[in-house]
Design a protein around this motif. Structure first.
Motif, PDB file in Angstrom:
ATOM      1  N   LEU A  81       1.001  -1.002  -0.088  1.00 58.90           N
ATOM      2  CA  LEU A  81       0.052   0.116  -0.141  1.00 58.90           C
ATOM      3  C   LEU A  81       0.737   1.281   0.028  1.00 58.90           C
ATOM      4  O   LEU A  81       0.141   2.250  -0.218  1.00 58.90           O
ATOM      5  CB  LEU A  81      -0.958   0.071   1.168  1.00 58.90           C
ATOM      6  CG  LEU A  81      -2.141  -0.757   0.952  1.00 58.90           C
ATOM      7  CD1 LEU A  81      -2.808  -1.092   2.172  1.00 58.90           C
ATOM      8  CD2 LEU A  81      -2.974  -0.585  -0.172  1.00 58.90           C
ATOM      9  N   ARG A  82       2.242   1.134   0.176  1.00 51.88           N
ATOM     10  CA  ARG A  82       3.086   2.293  -0.190  1.00 51.88           C
ATOM     11  C   ARG A  82       2.568   2.856  -1.551  1.00 51.88           C
ATOM     12  O   ARG A  82       2.511   2.347  -2.602  1.00 51.88           O
ATOM     13  CB  ARG A  82       4.499   1.998  -0.210  1.00 51.88           C
ATOM     14  CG  ARG A  82       5.199   1.468   1.181  1.00 51.88           C
ATOM     15  CD  ARG A  82       6.473   1.120   0.985  1.00 51.88           C
ATOM     16  NE  ARG A  82       7.311   1.798   0.249  1.00 51.88           N
ATOM     17  CZ  ARG A  82       8.648   1.407   0.136  1.00 51.88           C
ATOM     18  NH1 ARG A  82       9.140   0.461   0.318  1.00 51.88           N
ATOM     19  NH2 ARG A  82       9.478   2.233  -0.423  1.00 51.88           N
ATOM     20  N   GLU A  83       2.607   4.217  -1.434  1.00 53.21           N
ATOM     21  CA  GLU A  83       1.899   5.117  -2.673  1.00 53.21           C
ATOM     22  C   GLU A  83       2.913   4.850  -3.967  1.00 53.21           C
ATOM     23  O   GLU A  83       2.454   4.825  -5.057  1.00 53.21           O
ATOM     24  CB  GLU A  83       1.856   6.382  -2.310  1.00 53.21           C
ATOM     25  CG  GLU A  83       1.102   7.355  -3.235  1.00 53.21           C
ATOM     26  CD  GLU A  83       0.754   8.884  -2.595  1.00 53.21           C
ATOM     27  OE1 GLU A  83       0.766   9.768  -3.650  1.00 53.21           O
ATOM     28  OE2 GLU A  83       1.379   9.101  -1.664  1.00 53.21           O
ATOM     29  N   GLU A  84       4.277   4.536  -3.628  1.00 53.34           N
ATOM     30  CA  GLU A  84       5.236   4.662  -4.663  1.00 53.34           C
ATOM     31  C   GLU A  84       5.277   3.493  -5.193  1.00 53.34           C
ATOM     32  O   GLU A  84       5.796   3.188  -6.308  1.00 53.34           O
ATOM     33  CB  GLU A  84       6.484   4.930  -4.089  1.00 53.34           C
ATOM     34  CG  GLU A  84       7.055   4.127  -2.805  1.00 53.34           C
ATOM     35  CD  GLU A  84       6.843   4.836  -1.450  1.00 53.34           C
ATOM     36  OE1 GLU A  84       7.587   4.645  -0.637  1.00 53.34           O
ATOM     37  OE2 GLU A  84       5.659   5.740  -1.322  1.00 53.34           O
ATOM     38  N   ARG A  85       4.631   2.334  -4.651  1.00 51.06           N
ATOM     39  CA  ARG A  85       4.521   1.072  -5.350  1.00 51.06           C
ATOM     40  C   ARG A  85       3.252   1.115  -6.230  1.00 51.06           C
ATOM     41  O   ARG A  85       3.192   0.253  -7.469  1.00 51.06           O
ATOM     42  CB  ARG A  85       4.225  -0.172  -4.598  1.00 51.06           C
ATOM     43  CG  ARG A  85       5.695  -0.266  -3.709  1.00 51.06           C
ATOM     44  CD  ARG A  85       6.058  -1.700  -3.151  1.00 51.06           C
ATOM     45  NE  ARG A  85       7.404  -1.952  -2.927  1.00 51.06           N
ATOM     46  CZ  ARG A  85       7.859  -2.077  -1.832  1.00 51.06           C
ATOM     47  NH1 ARG A  85       6.907  -2.091  -0.705  1.00 51.06           N
ATOM     48  NH2 ARG A  85       9.158  -2.278  -1.479  1.00 51.06           N
ATOM     49  N   ASP A  86       2.426   1.910  -6.162  1.00 51.52           N
ATOM     50  CA  ASP A  86       1.227   2.404  -7.153  1.00 51.52           C
ATOM     51  C   ASP A  86       0.560   1.109  -7.574  1.00 51.52           C
ATOM     52  O   ASP A  86       0.399   0.663  -8.858  1.00 51.52           O
ATOM     53  CB  ASP A  86       1.841   3.121  -8.326  1.00 51.52           C
ATOM     54  CG  ASP A  86       0.690   3.616  -9.223  1.00 51.52           C
ATOM     55  OD1 ASP A  86      -0.440   3.899  -8.702  1.00 51.52           O
ATOM     56  OD2 ASP A  86       0.954   3.714 -10.445  1.00 51.52           O
ATOM     57  N   ILE A  87       0.065   0.289  -6.558  1.00 49.85           N
ATOM     58  CA  ILE A  87      -0.566  -0.863  -6.869  1.00 49.85           C
ATOM     59  C   ILE A  87      -2.000  -0.746  -7.073  1.00 49.85           C
ATOM     60  O   ILE A  87      -2.722  -0.116  -6.542  1.00 49.85           O
ATOM     61  CB  ILE A  87      -0.554  -1.927  -5.530  1.00 49.85           C
ATOM     62  CG1 ILE A  87       0.888  -2.470  -5.356  1.00 49.85           C
ATOM     63  CG2 ILE A  87      -1.335  -3.145  -5.793  1.00 49.85           C
ATOM     64  CD1 ILE A  87       1.576  -3.011  -6.221  1.00 49.85           C
ATOM     65  N   ASP A  88      -2.574  -1.514  -8.458  1.00 52.05           N
ATOM     66  CA  ASP A  88      -3.850  -1.438  -9.071  1.00 52.05           C
ATOM     67  C   ASP A  88      -4.830  -2.575  -8.576  1.00 52.05           C
ATOM     68  O   ASP A  88      -6.014  -2.226  -8.248  1.00 52.05           O
ATOM     69  CB  ASP A  88      -3.798  -1.412 -10.633  1.00 52.05           C
ATOM     70  CG  ASP A  88      -3.002  -0.418 -11.052  1.00 52.05           C
ATOM     71  OD1 ASP A  88      -3.218   0.781 -10.896  1.00 52.05           O
ATOM     72  OD2 ASP A  88      -1.954  -0.530 -11.705  1.00 52.05           O
ATOM     73  N   LEU A  89      -4.353  -3.600  -8.129  1.00 49.24           N
ATOM     74  CA  LEU A  89      -5.129  -4.753  -7.838  1.00 49.24           C
ATOM     75  C   LEU A  89      -4.332  -5.762  -6.972  1.00 49.24           C
ATOM     76  O   LEU A  89      -3.121  -6.083  -6.940  1.00 49.24           O
ATOM     77  CB  LEU A  89      -5.451  -5.768  -9.162  1.00 49.24           C
ATOM     78  CG  LEU A  89      -6.125  -7.039  -8.801  1.00 49.24           C
ATOM     79  CD1 LEU A  89      -7.337  -6.655  -8.546  1.00 49.24           C
ATOM     80  CD2 LEU A  89      -6.113  -7.712 -10.260  1.00 49.24           C
ATOM     81  N   ILE A  90      -4.900  -6.086  -5.757  1.00 48.56           N
ATOM     82  CA  ILE A  90      -4.406  -6.742  -4.936  1.00 48.56           C
ATOM     83  C   ILE A  90      -5.281  -8.048  -4.891  1.00 48.56           C
ATOM     84  O   ILE A  90      -6.333  -8.368  -4.684  1.00 48.56           O
ATOM     85  CB  ILE A  90      -4.202  -6.115  -3.301  1.00 48.56           C
ATOM     86  CG1 ILE A  90      -3.444  -5.034  -3.140  1.00 48.56           C
ATOM     87  CG2 ILE A  90      -4.220  -7.214  -2.269  1.00 48.56           C
ATOM     88  CD1 ILE A  90      -3.615  -3.931  -2.158  1.00 48.56           C
ATOM     89  N   ILE A  91      -4.246  -9.116  -4.740  1.00 48.38           N
ATOM     90  CA  ILE A  91      -5.187 -10.734  -4.501  1.00 48.38           C
ATOM     91  C   ILE A  91      -4.696 -11.226  -3.342  1.00 48.38           C
ATOM     92  O   ILE A  91      -3.411 -11.541  -3.004  1.00 48.38           O
ATOM     93  CB  ILE A  91      -4.803 -11.538  -6.068  1.00 48.38           C
ATOM     94  CG1 ILE A  91      -5.139 -10.997  -7.213  1.00 48.38           C
ATOM     95  CG2 ILE A  91      -5.266 -12.885  -5.609  1.00 48.38           C
ATOM     96  CD1 ILE A  91      -4.272 -11.770  -8.183  1.00 48.38           C
ATOM     97  N   SER A  92      -5.631 -11.197  -2.513  1.00 47.62           N
ATOM     98  CA  SER A  92      -5.140 -11.526  -1.076  1.00 47.62           C
ATOM     99  C   SER A  92      -5.499 -12.987  -0.889  1.00 47.62           C
ATOM    100  O   SER A  92      -6.773 -13.452  -0.988  1.00 47.62           O
ATOM    101  CB  SER A  92      -6.075 -10.787  -0.013  1.00 47.62           C
ATOM    102  OG  SER A  92      -6.239 -11.168   1.153  1.00 47.62           O
ATOM    103  N   LEU A  93      -4.513 -13.895  -0.567  1.00 43.78           N
ATOM    104  CA  LEU A  93      -4.682 -15.327  -0.341  1.00 43.78           C
ATOM    105  C   LEU A  93      -4.862 -15.257   1.134  1.00 43.78           C
ATOM    106  O   LEU A  93      -3.578 -15.285   1.783  1.00 43.78           O
ATOM    107  CB  LEU A  93      -3.802 -16.140  -0.900  1.00 43.78           C
ATOM    108  CG  LEU A  93      -3.478 -15.970  -2.339  1.00 43.78           C
ATOM    109  CD1 LEU A  93      -2.340 -16.803  -2.936  1.00 43.78           C
ATOM    110  CD2 LEU A  93      -4.906 -16.596  -3.059  1.00 43.78           C
ATOM    111  N   ASP A  94      -5.879 -15.787   1.772  1.00 40.09           N
ATOM    112  CA  ASP A  94      -5.904 -15.825   3.077  1.00 40.09           C
ATOM    113  C   ASP A  94      -6.146 -17.374   3.863  1.00 40.09           C
ATOM    114  O   ASP A  94      -6.981 -17.688   3.517  1.00 40.09           O
ATOM    115  CB  ASP A  94      -7.483 -15.275   3.726  1.00 40.09           C
ATOM    116  CG  ASP A  94      -7.260 -14.652   5.141  1.00 40.09           C
ATOM    117  OD1 ASP A  94      -7.403 -15.371   6.098  1.00 40.09           O
ATOM    118  OD2 ASP A  94      -6.828 -13.513   5.476  1.00 40.09           O
TER     119      ASP A  94
END
Length: 564
Positions: free
Chosen positions: A435-448
């Motif tokens: 979630l660091r702004e500089e990584r500029d992530i568009d999609l997070i796939i969370s495997l729980d």
């Protein structure tokens, strides 16, 4: 990719930006993602290529095997090359460490998978090798229970002693997602729980840098653990190896409670296995100094001391053992000792207040023993007991010590050391690394792969992001935690899309969710080959059953970028 390209300044970096080598890597990896999009018939320009992060939660062996099964199916679905970042907590990092041993593992995952299963279902590390590794760790400036956990516990799960480093991995990192291992700062966690609003417990470790994700304070990973002052390295330490890193990330036992007892039991077994070493120490010490106290008696005191701690934890009366220890120490020390014995106070008020302080008692016994006898092995076991009484995990030099920087929380600048523990003790998924702004992530796939509420990680992340003013989608759920589905999508304005996939759900487990959860409890012995393959199949179904939905969401974030 040569390690010579790394920034070898030995300086602390305070900045909300990516390390220059990460920027270069991401640019190359985005080209791989672009090519993968073309193969999947997803149309986008190079500028519209989505930044996708795959997260693996904690969960011990369950998480390790579950992540492996998920990655195998992502590969078969043609989706693995769409992933830019792979970040893990706790047990998921054990899987990552195994994968990144192999250069370009994502290009030959079926072979690498078979090798990992073979190792995990095979014989464990010998006690002699584990103890030899523990003795090596004991020579560091700071020794903690993380070192014990690495040599004695992690080796029983991963079945190897991995002495490579993250820098070694960087040397051959080329065609795989960029890896991020995550832990938390224990002192920051405590302050945050007291209501501190300037604490940053979120700590990430990549092959390039280690540091505080939200504060933007980093040091090269090869220098993490070295002594710094005012931003400059003063005393180098060897880079941590992968076995220690897996223990640092997977040290959920650092939460005390019932686990305190579990660890004392492990230490009791360790001490009892030291019989050959005890005999050797006794012979060697008597050869050097005929009047030296018998080593076996000192070791017996230590074993009795462990029994005292276990008795107190189990609610039993330790008085007889305490008296035995006192008598033995008086014999060994010529009638002198520092012990406080329960029941020896004289006044009624003192007797009422004489609740046995096992921590204080343990510290006094260690003090006496350290004056009576010394050898490499004995000093090691004394150190283990000291760490138990003080509950020291993941202690390292603080690379921010005595820096003068107003952007860093003041509490991070004062202490010479910091303690790092399993991130699962605060949030069992590595959201804040991506979630660091500089990584500029568009999609997070969370495997729980969590135990308990399968929505806890995503719900807690939303709450924390609200407090920190970090964009995150609203989490609205209709299903109960006991009966989750296998695919959830959360979207929000100016926030990354989050796909959340619980391991055990009504789709892949039917009505047997609870049975699967019980079969793969977090704390249990190492898995058999069948348990490994069964769990990999279950985890893999969450990907294969939802391939089209994953493709739809990838297309959706591309469309969103296009409209921006």
């Amino acid at each position: 990719m040569s390690a010579s390209k790394l920034q070898e300044s030995g300086e602390v970096r305070i900045a909300h930006s990516l390390h220059m080598n990460e920027e270069e890597f991401v640019a190359r990896r985005r080209e791989t993602v672009f090519q993968s999009m073309q193969k999947l018939k997803i149309h986008c320009s190079k500028d519209e290529v989505p930044n996708i992060a795959l997260l693996g939660s904690g969960g011990g062996q369950r998480a390790m095997v579950g992540l492996l099964g998920s990655l195998v199916q992502l590969d078969k679905a043609g989706l693995l090359d769409c992933v830019l970042y792979l970040s893990g907590v706790s047990g998921s990092t054990w899987c990552m460490a195994s994968l990144y041993q192999e250069p370009d593992w994502s290009t030959k995952l079926e072979t690498v998978k078979d090798q990992i299963i073979e190792r995990l279902s095979g014989p464990g590390v010998s006690w002699g090798d584990a103890f030899a590794k523990l003795k090596k760790y004991h020579k560091k400036d700071f020794f903690s229970l993380t070192d014990v956990w690495a040599a004695i516990a992690i080796t029983t799960y991963v079945k190897e002693i991995d002495e490579l480093t993250l820098t070694d991995q960087w040397d051959h990192l080329s065609k795989d997602p960029f890896p991020i291992y995550t832990v938390i700062d224990k002192q920051c966690k405590k302050e945050k729980e007291k209501g501190g609003d300037k604490e940053d417990p979120w700590f990430e470790i990549s092959p390039l840098e280690a540091g505080y994700s939200l504060t933007g304070a980093f040091v090269e990973t090869s220098s993490f653990g070295s002594k710094f002052e005012n931003g400059s390295k003063k005393k180098p330490q060897d880079e941590m190896d992968m076995l220690y890193l897996q223990a640092l990330c997977g040290s959920a036992l650092a939460d005390r409670g019932e686990i305190f007892k579990f660890l004392w039991e492990i230490i009791k077994d360790l001490f009892e296995d030291l019989t050959p070493v005890i005999e050797s120490d006794t012979f060697e010490e008597m050869r050097k100094e005929p009047k030296a106290p018998p080593a076996y008696k000192c070791y017996q005191v230590l074993i009795d001391l462990v029994e005292v701690n276990l008795a107190v934890l189990n609610g039993k009366d330790p008085s007889a053992l305490v008296q035995t220890i006192k008598t033995t120490l008086e014999e060994l020390g010529g009638g002198k000792n520092h012990l406080i014995i329960p029941g020896e106070k004289s006044t009624l008020a003192e007797k009422q207040a004489a609740k046995f302080d096992v921590k204080k008692f343990t510290e006094h016994v260690i003090k006496d023993l350290s004056c009576l006898f010394s050898s490499d092995s004995f000093d090691l076991v004394l150190s283990i007991c000291k760490c138990m009484t003080q509950w020291i995990w993941g202690r390292n030099y603080n690379f921010l010590h005595k820096m003068k920087n107003e952007t860093v929380p003041p509490g991070l600048l004062k202490s010479e050391t910091r303690d790092y523990i399993d991130a699962g003790l605060l949030l069992n998924s590595p959201y804040f690394s991506v979630l660091r702004e500089e990584r500029d992530i568009d999609l997070i796939i969370s495997l729980d792969f969590s135990e308990g509420d399968p929505f806890m990680t995503v719900k807690k992340t939303q709450k924390l992001c609200e407090e920190l003013n970090i964009p995150f989608p609203e989490v609205i759920l209709k299903e109960k935690a006991k009966n989750p589905k296998d695919f959830y999508v959360f979207k929000g304005k100016n926030a990354p899309t989050v796909i959340h996939i619980p391991l055990f759900n009504v789709v892949n487990c039917g009505e047997n969710i609870e049975a699967w959860r019980n079969k793969y409890d977090t704390i249990q012995g190492s898995y058999s080959r069948k348990k490994i393959t069964d769990l990999m199949d279950i985890a893999g179904k969450n990907i294969s059953n939802n391939r089209e939905k994953l493709l739809e969401q990838i297309q959706a974030v591309i469309d969103q970028k296009r409209h921006k």
